[in-house]
Enzyme design. Structure first.
Site, PDB file in Angstrom:
ATOM      1  N   PHE A 111       0.813  -1.222   0.000  1.00 30.32           N
ATOM      2  CA  PHE A 111       0.000   0.000   0.000  1.00 30.32           C
ATOM      3  C   PHE A 111       0.843   1.266   0.000  1.00 30.32           C
ATOM      4  O   PHE A 111       0.370   2.337  -0.393  1.00 30.32           O
ATOM      5  CB  PHE A 111      -0.957  -0.011   1.202  1.00 30.32           C
ATOM      6  N   LYS A 112       2.098   1.147   0.408  1.00 33.10           N
ATOM      7  CA  LYS A 112       2.963   2.334   0.436  1.00 33.10           C
ATOM      8  C   LYS A 112       3.150   2.946  -0.949  1.00 33.10           C
ATOM      9  O   LYS A 112       3.457   4.130  -1.084  1.00 33.10           O
ATOM     10  CB  LYS A 112       4.324   1.961   1.020  1.00 33.10           C
ATOM     11  N   ASP A 113       2.947   2.140  -2.004  1.00 34.71           N
ATOM     12  CA  ASP A 113       3.103   2.658  -3.369  1.00 34.71           C
ATOM     13  C   ASP A 113       2.154   3.816  -3.654  1.00 34.71           C
ATOM     14  O   ASP A 113       2.487   4.735  -4.401  1.00 34.71           O
ATOM     15  CB  ASP A 113       2.830   1.552  -4.403  1.00 34.71           C
TER      16      ASP A 113
END
Length: 500
Positions: A111-113
């Site tokens: 999810f950091k993307d």
């Protein structure tokens, strides 16, 4: 929109300054002076927008010194279909009253993307807006996913150097390979002999080291952060909460205006804080489920009002949550105390000196009203993976499993049948061994070969190994340094060729 520090000892700054600097000069975190409020009509009306336009609209209320065209350009570059596919944050129907928000369709499968693909574009424009000709050193401490996502986002971005520190024995094999094989002329990765909190503390100490800061400035460098302490990293995460709600209404999973629950696997408190801000901005949220693994410092805090990091950090099958100092909680406390920076600074000082603090009765009550907290042990996590796969033919990673199980506990304890969205923060293929254990297919697995596990998982679930994983099999190891946490500043200077 101007930004202030949670500790109140710095002046107000623009969004561009907040993003470029990352951390406030007094050690606090930047927060906006005020928050916009969206009507239900506005929220539902955004459903028709492509994700990049949805994101640009949300960001426009906070990054007011960026033009609409600039934000559109940044979002279009970040969320291109070639990076995320047709939808960066699809909502999947899984259970009768439980859906999963898949946030791992980006280039690093985490999810950091969603935040770290847009941050470099915002950072580059921040440099232009602040009239700075210095080069930026991006520092990131990672418990697994932030590091690779930051490296991917900032690879070969002009005028930047990206340096990542990770716990040498505290990430999954795939997470480690993703970082140590990272190409790029401006990338550097160091393993730390210690845990994530050691790496995070080291980065914060470096930010507050005036002597080092001046030394770097003399050489044309300035520090900034890719961790969620940077507002430019946190703000993009608000978008997918609004989108999930609009999608749920559009698919008739809920009625317009119905209050829902989000279950969030929580470590550094950034992802769940973005959800809290969405609620503050008008999103109909009934409650947040703060899901922790056996590093249950947040569970204890929510239930008692005491934050106590004086405990052993457990190494778990959900390593991105192996954290004892949840930095973004400081922003929540600032908001719940009605911006009482002196009180927040006092609590943070207590945390640094004695390792614990206790909030006031009023703040503790507000926290318990907003959040239901539960922690999930290792066996529960593995069992949840198997149960979801058996019951729904749906595959989840260990972090998602922690949130799923916490949601089950909430339903059992409360009797509440409200619609719940579980945030899925990583692809199952980043944690193949644990997922195989969950579905009962790990027998005879060679634990030293993460690729064997990936191929077996694909075979057993009739799926395909993601291209990001298969590519790792032939990529050379480029970053081999493992250092002590106290050596971080020295190695930063070596990387920047300030010392030889």
């Amino acid at each position: 929109m101007l930004f202030v520090s949670t500790r109140g000892q710095t002046g107000k700054v623009s969004a561009a300054h907040a993003i470029k600097e990352g951390l406030a000069g007094d050690g606090g975190l930047f927060v906006p002076q005020s928050f916009p409020y969206f009507s239900l009509e506005t929220i539902l009306g955004m459903h028709a927008l492509p994700y990049e336009q949805f994101a640009a609209k949300i960001l426009s209320y906070f990054l007011t010194d960026y033009t609409a065209d600039e934000l559109t350009e940044c979002a279009a570059a970040a969320y291109a279909a070639g990076k995320f596919g047709p939808d960066p944050a699809p909502l999947r129907k899984v259970g009768e009253r439980t859906d999963v928000l898949e946030l791992w369709h980006g280039p690093t499968m985490a999810f950091k993307d969603i935040a770290l693909q847009i941050l470099p574009h915002l950072m580059t424009k921040a440099q232009e807006k602040t009239g700075s000709d210095t080069r930026i050193v991006i520092l990131a401490a990672t418990s697994g996913d932030t590091g690779k996502a930051a490296l991917e986002g900032f690879e070969d971005v002009p005028g930047t150097e990206i340096i990542v520190f990770y716990p040498e024995n505290g990430v999954s094999p795939v997470q480690k390979l993703q970082m140590v094989t990272q190409p790029g002329k401006n990338t550097k990765v160091f393993g730390i002999r210690g845990n994530f909190d050691d790496a995070q503390r080291g980065v914060k100490d470096i930010f507050s080291d005036e002597s080092l800061e001046n030394e770097l400035k003399d050489c044309g460098w300035v520090f900034s952060s890719a961790n969620s302490i940077n507002w430019g990293r946190l703000a993009p995460q608000i978008t997918y909460y609004f989108k999930a709600y609009a999608d749920a209404v559009a698919s008739e999973r809920i009625k317009p205006g119905e209050r829902i629950i989000f279950a969030v696997p929580t470590g550094n408190f950034g992802d769940i804080l973005a959800g809290y801000y969405a609620k503050k901005m008008g999103l109909p949220v009934k409650q947040f489920i703060c899901a922790s693994n056996s590093n249950n410092v947040l569970t204890d805090f929510v239930n008692t009002g005491v934050y106590d990091k004086n405990r052993v950090l457990n190494k778990t099958v959900s390593p991105s949550m192996d954290i004892l100092v949840s930095s973004n909680l400081e922003r929540l406390l600032f908001d719940l105390t009605e911006n009482d920076a002196a009180q927040v600074a006092a609590w943070m000082k207590q945390l640094n000196t004695v390792g614990k603090y206790q909030v006031s009765k009023d703040v503790a009550e507000q926290v318990r009203e907003l959040f239901f907290a539960a922690w999930i042990d290792e066996q529960e996590t593995v069992d949840a993976i198997g149960r979801v796969h058996n019951d729904f033919e749906y595959l989840i990673d260990p972090h998602t499993a922690v949130a799923w199980r916490a949601a089950e506990k909430y339903r059992l304890l409360s009797g509440d049948d409200s619609y719940i969205v579980v945030l899925s923060t990583a692809s199952p293929f980043k944690f193949c061994k644990t997922v195989l254990e969950g579905i009962g297919k790990a027998a005879g697995l060679n634990e030293n070969d993460p690729f064997e596990a990936a191929h077996r998982l694909a075979e057993e679930t009739e799926s395909t190994v993601p291209a990001q994983v298969t590519a790792l099999e032939s990529m050379p190891i480029l970053h081999k340094d493992v250092i002590a946490a106290e050596e971080m500043a020295q190695y930063i200077k070596k990387t920047l060729e300030i010392i030889k």
